[in-house]
Design a protein around this motif. Structure first.
Motif, PDB file in Angstrom:
ATOM      1  N   THR A 113      13.738   3.261 -12.060  1.00 33.26           N
ATOM      2  CA  THR A 113      13.361   3.818 -10.761  1.00 33.26           C
ATOM      3  C   THR A 113      11.880   4.191 -10.802  1.00 33.26           C
ATOM      4  OG1 THR A 113      13.818   6.070 -11.456  1.00 33.26           O
ATOM      5  CG2 THR A 113      15.660   4.835 -10.486  1.00 33.26           C
ATOM      6  N   LEU A 114      11.357   4.488  -9.636  1.00 37.02           N
ATOM      7  CA  LEU A 114       9.953   4.881  -9.526  1.00 37.02           C
ATOM      8  C   LEU A 114       9.685   6.133 -10.360  1.00 37.02           C
ATOM      9  CD1 LEU A 114       7.145   5.015  -8.337  1.00 37.02           C
ATOM     10  CD2 LEU A 114       8.110   5.733  -6.170  1.00 37.02           C
ATOM     11  N   SER A 115      10.593   7.107 -10.232  1.00 40.76           N
ATOM     12  CA  SER A 115      10.403   8.358 -10.943  1.00 40.76           C
ATOM     13  C   SER A 115      10.474   8.133 -12.459  1.00 40.76           C
ATOM     14  CB  SER A 115      11.477   9.335 -10.463  1.00 40.76           C
ATOM     15  OG  SER A 115      11.665  10.335 -11.394  1.00 40.76           O
ATOM     16  N   ASP A 116      11.464   7.335 -12.878  1.00 43.79           N
ATOM     17  CA  ASP A 116      11.619   6.989 -14.289  1.00 43.79           C
ATOM     18  C   ASP A 116      10.323   6.342 -14.816  1.00 43.79           C
ATOM     19  OD1 ASP A 116      12.968   6.461 -16.700  1.00 43.79           O
ATOM     20  OD2 ASP A 116      13.591   4.462 -16.004  1.00 43.79           O
ATOM     21  N   MET A 126       3.643  10.003  -7.631  1.00 47.11           N
ATOM     22  CA  MET A 126       4.628  10.234  -8.690  1.00 47.11           C
ATOM     23  C   MET A 126       3.950  10.389 -10.048  1.00 47.11           C
ATOM     24  SD  MET A 126       7.584  10.645  -7.574  1.00 47.11           S
ATOM     25  CE  MET A 126       8.783  10.380  -8.861  1.00 47.11           C
ATOM     26  N   ILE A 127       2.884   9.618 -10.270  1.00 49.73           N
ATOM     27  CA  ILE A 127       2.157   9.725 -11.543  1.00 49.73           C
ATOM     28  C   ILE A 127       1.574  11.131 -11.666  1.00 49.73           C
ATOM     29  CG2 ILE A 127       0.078   8.967 -12.788  1.00 49.73           C
ATOM     30  CD1 ILE A 127       0.671   6.126 -11.749  1.00 49.73           C
ATOM     31  N   GLN A 128       1.015  11.614 -10.569  1.00 43.71           N
ATOM     32  CA  GLN A 128       0.435  12.959 -10.601  1.00 43.71           C
ATOM     33  C   GLN A 128       1.504  14.011 -10.786  1.00 43.71           C
ATOM     34  OE1 GLN A 128      -2.240  12.891  -7.185  1.00 43.71           O
ATOM     35  NE2 GLN A 128      -3.932  13.074  -8.632  1.00 43.71           N
ATOM     36  N   HIS A 129       2.637  13.792 -10.121  1.00 45.69           N
ATOM     37  CA  HIS A 129       3.763  14.718 -10.234  1.00 45.69           C
ATOM     38  C   HIS A 129       4.238  14.792 -11.687  1.00 45.69           C
ATOM     39  CE1 HIS A 129       7.003  17.076  -8.646  1.00 45.69           C
ATOM     40  NE2 HIS A 129       7.901  16.282  -9.220  1.00 45.69           N
ATOM     41  N   ALA A 130       4.170  13.637 -12.385  1.00 41.56           N
ATOM     42  CA  ALA A 130       4.627  13.591 -13.779  1.00 41.56           C
ATOM     43  C   ALA A 130       3.547  14.099 -14.739  1.00 41.56           C
ATOM     44  CB  ALA A 130       5.039  12.172 -14.130  1.00 41.56           C
ATOM     45  N   ASN A 148       4.497  -1.504 -10.995  1.00 43.21           N
ATOM     46  CA  ASN A 148       5.652  -1.121 -10.191  1.00 43.21           C
ATOM     47  C   ASN A 148       5.816  -2.089  -9.026  1.00 43.21           C
ATOM     48  OD1 ASN A 148       7.763   0.257  -9.077  1.00 43.21           O
ATOM     49  ND2 ASN A 148       6.468   1.828  -8.093  1.00 43.21           N
ATOM     50  N   ILE A 149       6.858  -2.903  -9.108  1.00 49.66           N
ATOM     51  CA  ILE A 149       7.046  -3.941  -8.091  1.00 49.66           C
ATOM     52  C   ILE A 149       8.378  -3.777  -7.387  1.00 49.66           C
ATOM     53  CG2 ILE A 149       7.251  -6.446  -7.694  1.00 49.66           C
ATOM     54  CD1 ILE A 149       4.442  -5.577  -8.686  1.00 49.66           C
ATOM     55  N   PHE A 150       8.318  -3.703  -6.081  1.00 50.20           N
ATOM     56  CA  PHE A 150       9.542  -3.779  -5.299  1.00 50.20           C
ATOM     57  C   PHE A 150       9.460  -5.107  -4.565  1.00 50.20           C
ATOM     58  CE2 PHE A 150      12.275  -3.373  -1.696  1.00 50.20           C
ATOM     59  CZ  PHE A 150      13.409  -2.790  -2.247  1.00 50.20           C
ATOM     60  N   ALA A 185       0.825  -1.212   0.000  1.00 51.20           N
ATOM     61  CA  ALA A 185       0.000   0.000   0.000  1.00 51.20           C
ATOM     62  C   ALA A 185       0.860   1.262   0.000  1.00 51.20           C
ATOM     63  CB  ALA A 185      -0.937  -0.010   1.197  1.00 51.20           C
ATOM     64  N   GLY A 186       1.973   1.227   0.718  1.00 47.38           N
ATOM     65  CA  GLY A 186       2.838   2.408   0.805  1.00 47.38           C
ATOM     66  C   GLY A 186       3.415   2.752  -0.554  1.00 47.38           C
ATOM     67  N   LEU A 187       3.924   1.723  -1.243  1.00 45.66           N
ATOM     68  CA  LEU A 187       4.489   1.952  -2.577  1.00 45.66           C
ATOM     69  C   LEU A 187       3.391   2.410  -3.540  1.00 45.66           C
ATOM     70  CD1 LEU A 187       7.036   1.814  -4.326  1.00 45.66           C
ATOM     71  CD2 LEU A 187       6.467  -0.552  -4.868  1.00 45.66           C
TER      72      LEU A 187
END
Ligand code: GDP
Ligand code: MN
Length: 393
Positions: A373-376, A275-279, A317-319, A266-268
């Motif tokens: 990365t997440l941002s990428d 991040m999607i909104q930021h992008a 997106n998987i960690f 949930a945190g990720l």
């Protein structure tokens, strides 16, 4: 979880809350049979859907003959009822509740809710019950009274009486009204409900207090210990996307954007949506596939995200901690072997078995945009989505 009015009444009846006599029907013939069993010459017939505001939508009718009951059933059964609460798609009417009609002197409002902010149970009551309680709350909030109950102590009889007094009732019914309120509280407490709403609670012309409508919702996390409540579940009334997700034990919440998300933890998931909104994009959903997700579970999750028609790009997106990137990658490839996905698919894998996972994706030869990365990942999915939609227009 929501239940139908007739089910809530059955439950409240068991606790001794006064309710009218009634019977459930799935056809006009059955409805007429219920009416003759009840006797009398007027009945109230009510469409059973998981929604209030049925009265204003034509879903509640006072009938004076068997013919009127039959007409009502023919109009509603098998059709969707659209109310102010269902959204434009409406809810399917599969059953009709037939009740003996009550002679109403006064319509009151009564509800019990769990107030998370104060961590208390709140009793809410008003003399202005009936179909316009939302308007009363907005325009004349002083007509609504509240009493807080400490769950550790429980509701005390003086609180029930205090509430009954705010309802402006004749003295001889204060006792009956407080007893009804106490019984409602017991039903609420014993079933892990988070809402019980009686609108209207009525005073009849012969001075009786009675619940003629009832709505109850229950804490989903407590259902495992309430099998008798779980039996009331009617999946045909629920959002098919969320029901489908729940069946696969996935946490899914539909949102308004067009970037479908598939994330573990949930945190990720929260961070990814930010991040999607930021992008410059908007997420279409929140989906947490959880830990230890098999290839099959991953494939099912992607199908679920794709079933939302507003999804125009997907970000996975998987960690992987407990998860394994190779399983996730296998799930993606398995699905792509089964069906084409004609929208951009961005995958970011990191953690356990990441090299194996990336190799599976690469060797598959499928069209997958990978990110490190997440941002990428967020930037790639938003720009791929913009590009795809630019070329569409
Ligand atoms: P809702 O519109 O979905 O909240 O459905 P309700 O069960 O609250 O019914 C709507 C309205 O129908 C109530 O506010 C009452 O005014 C009316 N109504 C319901 N039951 C009876 C009844 O037994 N007798 C009479 N006279 N009116 C009723
Ligand atoms: Mn009502």
């Amino acid at each position: 979880m929501n239940i139908h009015e007739y089910q809530a009444k059955k439950l409240l009846g068991k606790y001794g809350v006064p309710i009218p006599k009634g019977g459930i029907a799935h056809s006009a013939t059955e409805a007429i049979y219920q009416a003759s069993e009840l006797g009398g010459s007027k009945w109230i017939v009510k469409a059973q859907v998981h929604s209030g505001a049925r009265g204003k939508a034509g879903g509640v009718k006072l009938c004076n003959s068997h013919q009127e009951i039959a007409d009502f059933c023919h109009n509603l059964l098998g059709n969707k009822l659209v109310t102010l609460q269902t959204g434009p798609e409406g809810k399917m009417v599969s059953s009709i509740y037939v009740e003996e009609a009550s002679d109403i002197a006064k319509e009151l409002y009564f509800s019990i809710v769990l107030d998370r902010a104060t961590q208390k149970v709140t009793l809410i009551a008003s003399t202005e019950g009936g179909m316009d309680i939302e308007k009363v709350a907005k325009e004349t909030p002083e007509k609504i009274s509240k009493i807080m109950i400490d769950p550790a102590v429980g509701m005390q009889p003086f609180q029930a009486r205090q509430l009954a007094f705010t309802l402006d009732l004749p003295n001889e019914v204060i006792g009956a009204a407080s007893r009804a309120v106490m019984k409602c509280y017991r039903a609420f407490r014993d079933t892990d409900a988070n809402l019980l709403e009686i609108n209207p609670l009525i005073l009849t012309t012969d001075n009786k207090v009675m619940a003629i409508d009832a709505k109850m919702t229950f804490d989903e996390n407590a259902l495992y210990r309430r099998p008798e409540i779980l039996e009331f579940r009617d999946k045909t009334q629920e959002d098919p996307r969320e029901t489908n997700a729940a069946e696969h034990d996935l946490s899914y919440v539909g949102l308004d954007g067009n970037i479908g998300c598939l994330i573990n933890g949930a945190g990720l998931a929260m961070a990814t949506m930010d991040m999607i909104q930021h992008a410059g994009g908007e997420p279409a959903n929140f989906l947490d596939i959880g830990g230890g997700a098999s290839a099959e579970r991953v494939a099912t999750s992607i199908e679920l995200v794709l079933s939302d028609k507003s999804v125009e790009a997907i970000l996975i997106n998987i960690f992987a901690g407990i998860n394994r990137c190779d399983w996730v990658a296998q799930g993606i490839v398995d699905l792509l072997n089964k069906r084409d996905i004609d929208i951009p698919l961005v995958v970011r894998l990191s953690g356990t078995n990441v090299e194996k996972g990336q190799k599976i994706l690469k060797d598959s030869g499928k069209k997958v945009i990978t990110a490190d990365t997440l941002s990428d990942a967020a930037h790639k999915v938003v720009s791929a989505w913009k590009q795809a939609n630019g070329s569409k227009n």
